[in-house]
Structure formats: structure tokens, C-alpha cells
Design an enzyme around this catalytic site. Sequence first.
Site, mmCIF file in Angstrom:
data_model
loop_
_atom_site.group_PDB
_atom_site.id
_atom_site.type_symbol
_atom_site.label_atom_id
_atom_site.label_comp_id
_atom_site.label_asym_id
_atom_site.label_seq_id
_atom_site.Cartn_x
_atom_site.Cartn_y
_atom_site.Cartn_z
ATOM 1 N N TYR A 1 11.289 9.101 -20.544
ATOM 2 C CA TYR A 1 12.025 9.262 -20.080
ATOM 3 C C TYR A 1 12.960 9.431 -18.006
ATOM 4 C CZ TYR A 1 9.207 13.177 -22.138
ATOM 5 O OH TYR A 1 8.165 14.120 -22.601
ATOM 6 N N HIS B 1 15.657 9.020 -32.522
ATOM 7 C CA HIS B 1 17.297 9.232 -32.507
ATOM 8 C C HIS B 1 18.396 9.931 -31.874
ATOM 9 C CE1 HIS B 1 17.550 5.153 -33.966
ATOM 10 N NE2 HIS B 1 19.375 5.141 -33.728
ATOM 11 N N HIS C 1 13.186 10.523 -35.059
ATOM 12 C CA HIS C 1 12.753 11.560 -33.701
ATOM 13 C C HIS C 1 13.612 10.484 -32.521
ATOM 14 C CE1 HIS C 1 10.365 12.715 -29.840
ATOM 15 N NE2 HIS C 1 10.282 11.688 -29.668
ATOM 16 N N HIS D 1 6.135 4.252 -22.058
ATOM 17 C CA HIS D 1 7.106 6.129 -22.651
ATOM 18 C C HIS D 1 7.768 6.829 -21.259
ATOM 19 C CE1 HIS D 1 6.818 10.039 -24.019
ATOM 20 N NE2 HIS D 1 6.550 10.556 -22.253
ATOM 21 N N ARG E 1 9.416 1.793 -40.835
ATOM 22 C CA ARG E 1 10.980 1.508 -40.107
ATOM 23 C C ARG E 1 10.490 0.256 -39.731
ATOM 24 N NH1 ARG E 1 8.284 2.277 -33.321
ATOM 25 N NH2 ARG E 1 10.196 1.482 -33.345
ATOM 26 N N ARG E 2 11.782 0.274 -39.373
ATOM 27 C CA ARG E 2 12.081 -1.689 -38.763
ATOM 28 C C ARG E 2 11.729 -2.522 -39.889
ATOM 29 N NH1 ARG E 2 8.730 -2.449 -33.496
ATOM 30 N NH2 ARG E 2 11.212 -1.485 -31.459
HETATM 31 FE FE1 HAS Z 1 9.081 10.586 -28.352
HETATM 32 C C1 HAS Z 1 8.034 7.973 -30.238
HETATM 33 C C2 HAS Z 1 6.372 11.873 -28.559
HETATM 34 C C3 HAS Z 1 9.973 13.042 -25.947
HETATM 35 C C4 HAS Z 1 12.008 8.455 -27.431
HETATM 36 N N1 HAS Z 1 10.048 8.282 -29.070
HETATM 37 C C5 HAS Z 1 9.281 7.263 -29.283
HETATM 38 C C6 HAS Z 1 10.219 6.204 -30.038
HETATM 39 C C7 HAS Z 1 10.753 6.877 -28.444
HETATM 40 C C8 HAS Z 1 10.876 8.135 -28.145
HETATM 41 C C9 HAS Z 1 12.165 5.547 -28.183
HETATM 42 O O1 HAS Z 1 3.099 11.017 -29.175
HETATM 43 C C10 HAS Z 1 9.704 5.458 -30.425
HETATM 44 C C11 HAS Z 1 9.253 4.133 -29.108
HETATM 45 C C12 HAS Z 1 9.232 2.973 -30.348
HETATM 46 O O2 HAS Z 1 9.638 2.412 -29.841
HETATM 47 O O3 HAS Z 1 8.206 2.993 -31.267
HETATM 48 N N2 HAS Z 1 8.395 12.266 -27.150
HETATM 49 C C13 HAS Z 1 7.155 12.423 -27.418
HETATM 50 C C14 HAS Z 1 6.888 13.846 -27.810
HETATM 51 C C15 HAS Z 1 7.782 14.039 -26.306
HETATM 52 C C16 HAS Z 1 9.086 13.198 -26.731
HETATM 53 C C17 HAS Z 1 5.743 15.208 -27.109
HETATM 54 N N3 HAS Z 1 11.161 10.601 -27.273
HETATM 55 C C18 HAS Z 1 10.873 11.799 -25.974
HETATM 56 C C19 HAS Z 1 12.193 11.653 -25.448
HETATM 57 C C20 HAS Z 1 12.356 10.006 -25.834
HETATM 58 C C21 HAS Z 1 11.633 9.672 -27.049
HETATM 59 C C22 HAS Z 1 13.053 12.903 -24.720
HETATM 60 C C23 HAS Z 1 13.926 9.827 -25.326
HETATM 61 C C24 HAS Z 1 14.951 10.222 -24.835
HETATM 62 N N4 HAS Z 1 7.416 9.899 -28.896
HETATM 63 C C25 HAS Z 1 6.396 10.510 -28.766
HETATM 64 C C26 HAS Z 1 4.752 9.596 -30.071
HETATM 65 C C27 HAS Z 1 5.826 8.823 -30.326
HETATM 66 C C28 HAS Z 1 6.693 9.047 -29.751
HETATM 67 C C29 HAS Z 1 3.844 9.945 -30.023
HETATM 68 C C30 HAS Z 1 5.281 7.755 -31.064
HETATM 69 C C31 HAS Z 1 5.421 8.072 -32.245
HETATM 70 C C32 HAS Z 1 4.482 6.311 -33.344
HETATM 71 O O4 HAS Z 1 3.338 6.472 -33.435
HETATM 72 O O5 HAS Z 1 5.792 5.282 -32.858
HETATM 73 C C33 HAS Z 1 8.434 15.500 -26.561
HETATM 74 O O6 HAS Z 1 8.103 15.407 -24.454
HETATM 75 C C34 HAS Z 1 9.195 16.225 -27.001
HETATM 76 C C35 HAS Z 1 9.054 17.695 -25.569
HETATM 77 C C36 HAS Z 1 10.792 18.457 -25.940
HETATM 78 C C37 HAS Z 1 10.568 19.785 -26.526
HETATM 79 C C38 HAS Z 1 11.468 20.490 -26.693
HETATM 80 C C39 HAS Z 1 12.152 21.308 -25.917
HETATM 81 C C40 HAS Z 1 13.768 22.098 -26.021
HETATM 82 C C41 HAS Z 1 14.783 21.762 -25.817
HETATM 83 C C42 HAS Z 1 15.542 22.729 -26.084
HETATM 84 C C43 HAS Z 1 16.265 23.750 -26.227
HETATM 85 C C44 HAS Z 1 17.448 24.588 -27.388
HETATM 86 C C45 HAS Z 1 17.294 25.326 -28.602
HETATM 87 C C46 HAS Z 1 18.081 24.829 -28.793
HETATM 88 C C47 HAS Z 1 15.909 26.371 -28.017
HETATM 89 C C48 HAS Z 1 9.261 20.390 -26.645
HETATM 90 C C49 HAS Z 1 14.491 21.279 -24.262
HETATM 91 C C50 HAS Z 1 17.167 24.435 -30.658
HETATM 92 C C51 HAS Z 1 17.913 24.441 -31.408
HETATM 93 C C52 HAS Z 1 17.055 23.746 -32.400
HETATM 94 C C53 HAS Z 1 17.010 24.203 -34.059
HETATM 95 C C54 HAS Z 1 15.765 24.045 -32.682
HETATM 96 CU CU CU Z 2 5.913 7.955 -25.769
#
Ligand code: HAS
Ligand code: CU
Length: 552
Positions: free
Chosen positions: A223, A373, A371, A219, A434-435
Site C-alpha cells: 500500500y 505484476h 497478481h 503487506h 513460483r520462484r
Molecule cells: Fe496483493 C500477494 C491480497 C492488492 C502486491 N500482493 C501479493 C504480493 C505482492 C502484492 C507483491 O490475501 C506477493 C508477495 C510475496 O512475494 O509473496 N492484494 C491482496 C488484496 C488486494 C491486494 C485483497 N497486492 C495488492 C496491491 C499490491 C499487491 C495494491 C501492490 C501494489 N496479495 C493478496 C494476498 C497475497 C498477495 C492474500 C498473498 C498470496 C499468497 O498466497 O502468497 C486488494 O487490496 C485489491 C483491491 C483492489 C480492487 C480493485 C478495484 C479496482 C480499481 C480499478 C477500477 C477500474 C475498472 C476498470 C473498474 C478491489 C481501482 C477495470 C477493468 C477490468 C477489466 C476489471
Molecule cells: Cu498482502
Amino acid sequence: MEVPNKFRIEDRVAKVALVFSYVLLLLGGLFGFLQVLSRTPGMPKLETAQLYYEGLTLHGVALAILWTAFFIVALAVFVITRELNINMNGPLLRAGCILAVVGSLMGAVAILSGQATVLYTFYPPLQASPLFFIALAIILIGTWFIGAAVLEAIWRWKKLNPGKEVPLATYGVFTTIAIWLLATPPLAYAVLFRSLPMSLFNAPVDVLEWRLWFWFFGHPLVYFWLVPAVTIWYTILPRVLGTEVFSKTAAKAAFMLYLIASVPVGLHHQFVDPGVHPVYKYLHTVLTYLVAVPSFITAFNVIATLEKAGRMRGGKGLFGWITALPWGKDPVFTGITFAIILFGIAGFSGVVNASFNVNYNVHNTAWVVGHFHLTVGGGVTLTFIATSFLLVPLLFGRDYVAKKLLIAVPTLWFVGQLIFGIGYHVAGLLHAPRRTFTAEAGYLNDPNLLNTLHLVGQWTPWLQLGAIGGVIFALGGALFLLLTFVSIFKGPPFRMDGAALQISPTPEKATFFDRLGLLVGIALVIIIIAYSLPAIEIYTRGLSPAPPYWPT
Ligand code: HAS
Ligand code: CU
């Protein structure tokens, strides 16, 4: 008169790391392209099932682990030298870079020769050649050398500048390296004391123990990718727009939260693993919500910065500032903001993943592929691509060729990722796995099964949509790499003077955020609480090692 470049060694390391990162992007991207078509029913099959898994391993290792890491090394060295205007420890840097490159080449040989078809997570009991695990160990040692060189430089600068705050970009680099150094020791343990003996002597491995330490690293790894991208959003994006980040304090608070909450959340990848008490999984869910907070803070801060820049350009009213921004004109601005939007979407699917009970619905489905990608492929990689448009000329002294074409790169990447992201998220909700080499899955070709298994097969059009998106962003990537390689070798000269560069807002007096040792200490305490509980549970129950298994 030409000013001599005082960062000759550092720049050489940064250049090697940068070129190597682009080669990895090419290799990993190529297999991504072959894969997305081959695994989609009804699309041209460019791979066999065997090659699919080999390619998937190479895709994950080359892109997720290596492209990101090498780009980050180049960025870190560039930021530290130019922002702090000090030299780094040359021998440490050079040794680290050589080890990381050699280890990566060894790993590539192991995968391409079919000796390590274990995907980028190399879960035991999947067996691989010792070459693969030795390669991983060498890469890790290399990154530790580089990390030590970065920390030593920051530490020396702090001694020379008592009472001064750490400049923002350097602060982001520090956070990145600190996360890496906190996260990797358990991985080294799992590789050296579990995976390597498994591959050398067929020693059995306790799968749950191994996965605990792998995800301890897995995890924070994400980050480690994100924080440098956020650093760019806080520093380079405002510079490109002729302004400064809306709130430097909020930016530092976000980095601090990333630092203290990135590691103790790994169990959110193991919600379905039996043998870990649900209360511990729940604790990691809560901490995962904590690590989402700095991203929310970042969303507010970045949008406020964009609004400030839009109003400076004469934008009026509630939305006038949005149209006043240089959309479609400036490829760096366009790339970075597109990246932020992609990350925004992926952030929401991340929060779904993190929900202890909802996760069961999406775990191991194409949703997770959508997610990650959009996070690492969208938010992070597109930020790095857009930053390359500035970094390549500064480091190589050659400007980009065909500058008018640059804007096509972020546009193709953004549109392709968006389509891919929608396709894979929806396919995942319909339970596409997946996979899995779905194109050859027996159940998709059996009408009886299709009738009886609810949802099976309904995902096909969404995977096809995903494949169309994949091809579009692969085209963006190919164009980026073509223009970048041509520019590095044949671009028109770009004047470099080796002088310090103002990346961050002018530093002021040190504050609480600059007590770096204390922050790392707080991170350690939370990590110990979050991991000692499941570790005690696993070790007191006793390990039950499983024999290795060769994937065929
Ligand atoms: Fe994740 C699985 C939870 C962030 C990468 N994540 C993965 C895997 C990868 C990955 C590679 O809780 C797969 C691993 C594998 O091979 O099995 N992830 C989260 C959560 C966040 C999160 C809660 N992930 C990331 C980031 C990654 C990344 C950053 C890479 C750089 N993730 C998970 C969980 C799994 C997971 C489970 C396991 C799932 C499973 O079952 O296998 C958070 O930290 C995200 C917080 C982000 C926000 C967004 C804030 C918004 C911003 C943009 C502002 C722009 C705007 C305009 C408002 C709350 C900064 C937007 C316009 C729109 C249209 C919305
Ligand atoms: Cu994670």
C-alpha cells in the site's frame, strides 16, 4: 526575468532520487527480461539456475523495494514543496537520500557478488552476507529521515494554516509516509535483532516469529506503493483532463481507510504457515476485505471523474463519454488509465488470494506472480511511468524528445502486462510453482512423471504466453528509459519558474479527515489488536530457533 528556484535543495534530492529510481528500473527490468525467458520451457535460456536465483533476488529488491521507494521519494518531495509552497528540512532530506543511495549500492554489491541469494523476502534460515542486512538497515534509517522531513513540513504547514484542510495530493503523501512509518519498525527489529546476528554469528532464528514481523511490514509495503499511484489518479489524472476529482470527500475517505487498514492484515501471506491459530488468520482475512474497500471506492470515484471529463468533451449516451476521452493521443492520460485497468484485474485476483480457504489453491504458484505484476508492475509502475512524462520536464527543465513515440510506452506496457497477467494467472491455477527454475525441473523432462502427475506440465503453454507478454512490456520499459535518459541530458529546454503548482482541488475548511493524529491513533489500535493475538501465541509457546542455511 528568471524567477530563482526557492526549492533548490529539495529539487536536487528529488532529481537524484528520480534518476536513481530509473537506474534501478533498468537493472531490475533487465533481470526480469532474462528471467522470464530462462524459466520458461522451450524459450531461450539466458541464465543458469544459480544466476536465475541471483537475478530473481536483484529483480525483486531493485524493483519492488527500491525503484518504487525512490520514485515515491521524488514524488513526495515534489508534491510537498509545490503544493504547500514551503521548504523542507534540507539536512534531513539530504542525509536520508545519501543513506538510502549508499545502502542500495551496498545491497546491490552483496547480491551481484553472490553473497545474498535470498530473494526479496530474505526468509530465514536462508543465510546472506552481513553486508546485505547492514545495507537494509542503512536504507531503512535513510527512509525514516526522509519520512521525518515530510511529516515536519506538513506539520509546519498545518500550524501556518489553522482550520484549512490538507490539500488532496499532500494528504496522499501523508498517508503513504504514515503507512511506511507504521510498518517498518518490526522489520527493523527482524533485520537488526534476528537476520544480522544470524549472518554475523550464525545465530539460529525462529522462522515463524521472523515471518510474523516481516509480513507485518510486507503487506503495508504494497500500500506504500499503491497510495502514491492512487494520489496521482485523484489529482494529476483529472488535471490532465482539465477537471477535478468527482468526489474529494470520497477520495479522503479512501486514504483514511488505506491508513487504518493497511497494516493489520499480514497473516494473509501466512495462511499456510503452521503455528498460527486459524481464528487469527481469519481475522486478518476480514481486515483484508476492509482494505479492499478503499480500492472499490477509488474505482467508482475514478470512473465518475473520467465520465465527467468525457461528457465535458461532448461524449453522449451511456458509453459515448468513453470514446470522447483522449485515448492514444495523450500519453499521460493513456498510461494512467491503462494502469487503473490493470490494477482492476489484479484487484480481483487479490480478493481470491485473501480468501482464507481459496488461498491454498494459489499460494506459491505463478498466480501470485500474475497478481503482483499487475498490481505493482501494472497499476503502480505504469502510473509512475506516465507521471514521469510530466515530472521529468518540471524537475530537469528539459522536455521529452521524440514526443510522438511516448504513446508507444504505455501501449506496450499495457498489452505486455495483460498477456503476462493472463498467462501467469492461468499457469498458477494449473499449479505452476513460483520462484522455480521450471526450465530445468526434472519432472518436466520425465514422460512417466508427466503422465502420473495431474496438471504438471499443462502449464507450459501459459508460461510461454507469459514470457511473450514479459518481452513486450520489457520493450516498453526499454523505450521509456531510453527516451527519459536522452531527454534528461539532451531534451529541448522546458521553462520552469519555480512557482507553486496547483495539483489538488482548492483546499476548503478542515474536516474530520484532517485530524491526522487521531487517524494514526485508530490505525495503531487496530494493529495492536490484530498483532498482539498471534504474537502472544508465538511467544507464550516459546521460540524454536533453526540454524541458518547457505543457499548454493
Ligand atoms: Fe496483493 C500477494 C491480497 C492488492 C502486491 N500482493 C501479493 C504480493 C505482492 C502484492 C507483491 O490475501 C506477493 C508477495 C510475496 O512475494 O509473496 N492484494 C491482496 C488484496 C488486494 C491486494 C485483497 N497486492 C495488492 C496491491 C499490491 C499487491 C495494491 C501492490 C501494489 N496479495 C493478496 C494476498 C497475497 C498477495 C492474500 C498473498 C498470496 C499468497 O498466497 O502468497 C486488494 O487490496 C485489491 C483491491 C483492489 C480492487 C480493485 C478495484 C479496482 C480499481 C480499478 C477500477 C477500474 C475498472 C476498470 C473498474 C478491489 C481501482 C477495470 C477493468 C477490468 C477489466 C476489471
Ligand atoms: Cu498482502
